[in-house]
Design a protein around this motif. Structure first.
Motif, PDB file in Angstrom:
ATOM      1  N   GLU A   5       0.851  -1.180   0.000  1.00  0.00           N
ATOM      2  CA  GLU A   5       0.000   0.000   0.000  1.00  0.00           C
ATOM      3  C   GLU A   5       0.891   1.236   0.000  1.00  0.00           C
ATOM      4  OE1 GLU A   5      -3.968   1.608   2.274  1.00  0.00           O
ATOM      5  OE2 GLU A   5      -2.815  -0.011   3.172  1.00  0.00           O
ATOM      6  N   SER A   8       2.157   3.434  -5.217  1.00  0.00           N
ATOM      7  CA  SER A   8       1.909   4.440  -6.264  1.00  0.00           C
ATOM      8  C   SER A   8       2.343   5.831  -5.823  1.00  0.00           C
ATOM      9  CB  SER A   8       0.425   4.459  -6.638  1.00  0.00           C
ATOM     10  OG  SER A   8      -0.369   4.790  -5.514  1.00  0.00           O
ATOM     11  N   ARG A   9       2.598   5.987  -4.536  1.00  0.00           N
ATOM     12  CA  ARG A   9       3.114   7.267  -4.006  1.00  0.00           C
ATOM     13  C   ARG A   9       4.612   7.175  -3.718  1.00  0.00           C
ATOM     14  NH1 ARG A   9      -1.316   6.064  -0.970  1.00  0.00           N
ATOM     15  NH2 ARG A   9      -0.041   5.750   0.891  1.00  0.00           N
ATOM     16  N   TYR A  15       7.627   3.402  -7.441  1.00  0.00           N
ATOM     17  CA  TYR A  15       7.607   3.627  -8.888  1.00  0.00           C
ATOM     18  C   TYR A  15       8.494   2.654  -9.642  1.00  0.00           C
ATOM     19  CZ  TYR A  15       5.237   8.023  -7.940  1.00  0.00           C
ATOM     20  OH  TYR A  15       4.338   8.959  -7.537  1.00  0.00           O
ATOM     21  N   ALA A  54      -6.013  -1.012  -6.639  1.00  0.00           N
ATOM     22  CA  ALA A  54      -6.014   0.423  -6.333  1.00  0.00           C
ATOM     23  C   ALA A  54      -4.650   1.041  -6.622  1.00  0.00           C
ATOM     24  CB  ALA A  54      -6.418   0.653  -4.880  1.00  0.00           C
ATOM     25  N   GLU A  55      -3.588   0.349  -6.275  1.00  0.00           N
ATOM     26  CA  GLU A  55      -2.241   0.866  -6.532  1.00  0.00           C
ATOM     27  C   GLU A  55      -1.964   0.951  -8.034  1.00  0.00           C
ATOM     28  OE1 GLU A  55      -0.120   2.278  -4.445  1.00  0.00           O
ATOM     29  OE2 GLU A  55      -1.436   1.885  -2.749  1.00  0.00           O
ATOM     30  N   ARG A  57      -4.224   1.385 -10.460  1.00  0.00           N
ATOM     31  CA  ARG A  57      -5.011   2.510 -10.985  1.00  0.00           C
ATOM     32  C   ARG A  57      -4.402   3.847 -10.585  1.00  0.00           C
ATOM     33  NH1 ARG A  57      -9.028  -0.786  -9.236  1.00  0.00           N
ATOM     34  NH2 ARG A  57      -9.432   0.510  -7.405  1.00  0.00           N
ATOM     35  N   ALA A  58      -3.907   3.943  -9.370  1.00  0.00           N
ATOM     36  CA  ALA A  58      -3.313   5.199  -8.896  1.00  0.00           C
ATOM     37  C   ALA A  58      -2.018   5.509  -9.635  1.00  0.00           C
ATOM     38  CB  ALA A  58      -3.058   5.127  -7.389  1.00  0.00           C
ATOM     39  N   TYR A  59      -1.317   4.484 -10.064  1.00  0.00           N
ATOM     40  CA  TYR A  59      -0.049   4.685 -10.767  1.00  0.00           C
ATOM     41  C   TYR A  59      -0.265   5.093 -12.218  1.00  0.00           C
ATOM     42  CZ  TYR A  59       4.585   3.833 -12.665  1.00  0.00           C
ATOM     43  OH  TYR A  59       5.792   3.981 -13.300  1.00  0.00           O
ATOM     44  N   SER A  60      -1.099   4.324 -12.945  1.00  0.00           N
ATOM     45  CA  SER A  60      -1.322   4.674 -14.354  1.00  0.00           C
ATOM     46  C   SER A  60      -2.498   3.906 -14.934  1.00  0.00           C
ATOM     47  CB  SER A  60      -0.059   4.423 -15.180  1.00  0.00           C
ATOM     48  OG  SER A  60      -0.083   3.249 -15.914  1.00  0.00           O
ATOM     49  N   ASP A  61      -3.243   4.586 -15.787  1.00  0.00           N
ATOM     50  CA  ASP A  61      -4.361   3.938 -16.473  1.00  0.00           C
ATOM     51  C   ASP A  61      -3.861   2.821 -17.381  1.00  0.00           C
ATOM     52  OD1 ASP A  61      -6.163   5.657 -15.270  1.00  0.00           O
ATOM     53  OD2 ASP A  61      -6.204   7.050 -16.968  1.00  0.00           O
TER      54      ASP A  61
END
Length: 123
Positions: A5, A8-9, A15, A54-55, A57-61
């Protein structure tokens, strides 16, 4: 390595880990049946799937749009009735999970063959 968790941040491998996924044709999410002294519940395992999703989607479509498999791992750690209960709940939600055990080798060959098939089809 696993996806945690906050990846993506930038937490954990962040990353760098997610960036590797962009170069793949598909993703396989390994969700364990638990640990030797603590079997997972369906809710635990579903939470792990949702967290990974969720991670992504938060990182990239682009990464979130990749085909993926649900691989339920550590199958040797739970009894047959608990395993079937969890698997049937995933199937009821439309998943087609692969069940594996690295310890016993269960399910590894069908998963390997499916990986090959997906890699060929996605070319």
């Amino acid at each position: 390595p696993g996806l945690i968790e906050g990846a993506s941040r930038g937490e954990g491998l962040g990353y760098r880990f997610l960036g590797h996924g962009e170069r793949t044709k598909f993703l396989a999410h390994l969700v364990p049946f638990g640990e030797p002294d603590k079997p997972a519940t369906f809710e635990d395992m579903r939470y792990q799937w949702d967290l990974i999703e969720a991670e992504l989607r938060a990182y990239s479509d682009q990464l979130a749009a990749k085909p993926r498999l649900l691989v339920l791992s550590k199958a040797d750690l739970v009894d047959d009735s608990l395993r079937e209960n969890i698997v049937s709940k995933f199937r009821a939600e439309g998943f087609k999970p692969f069940i594996i055990s690295s310890e016993t080798g269960e399910g590894l060959e069908p998963l390997r063959l499916h990986f090959i098939e997906m890699a060929i089809v996605k070319r």
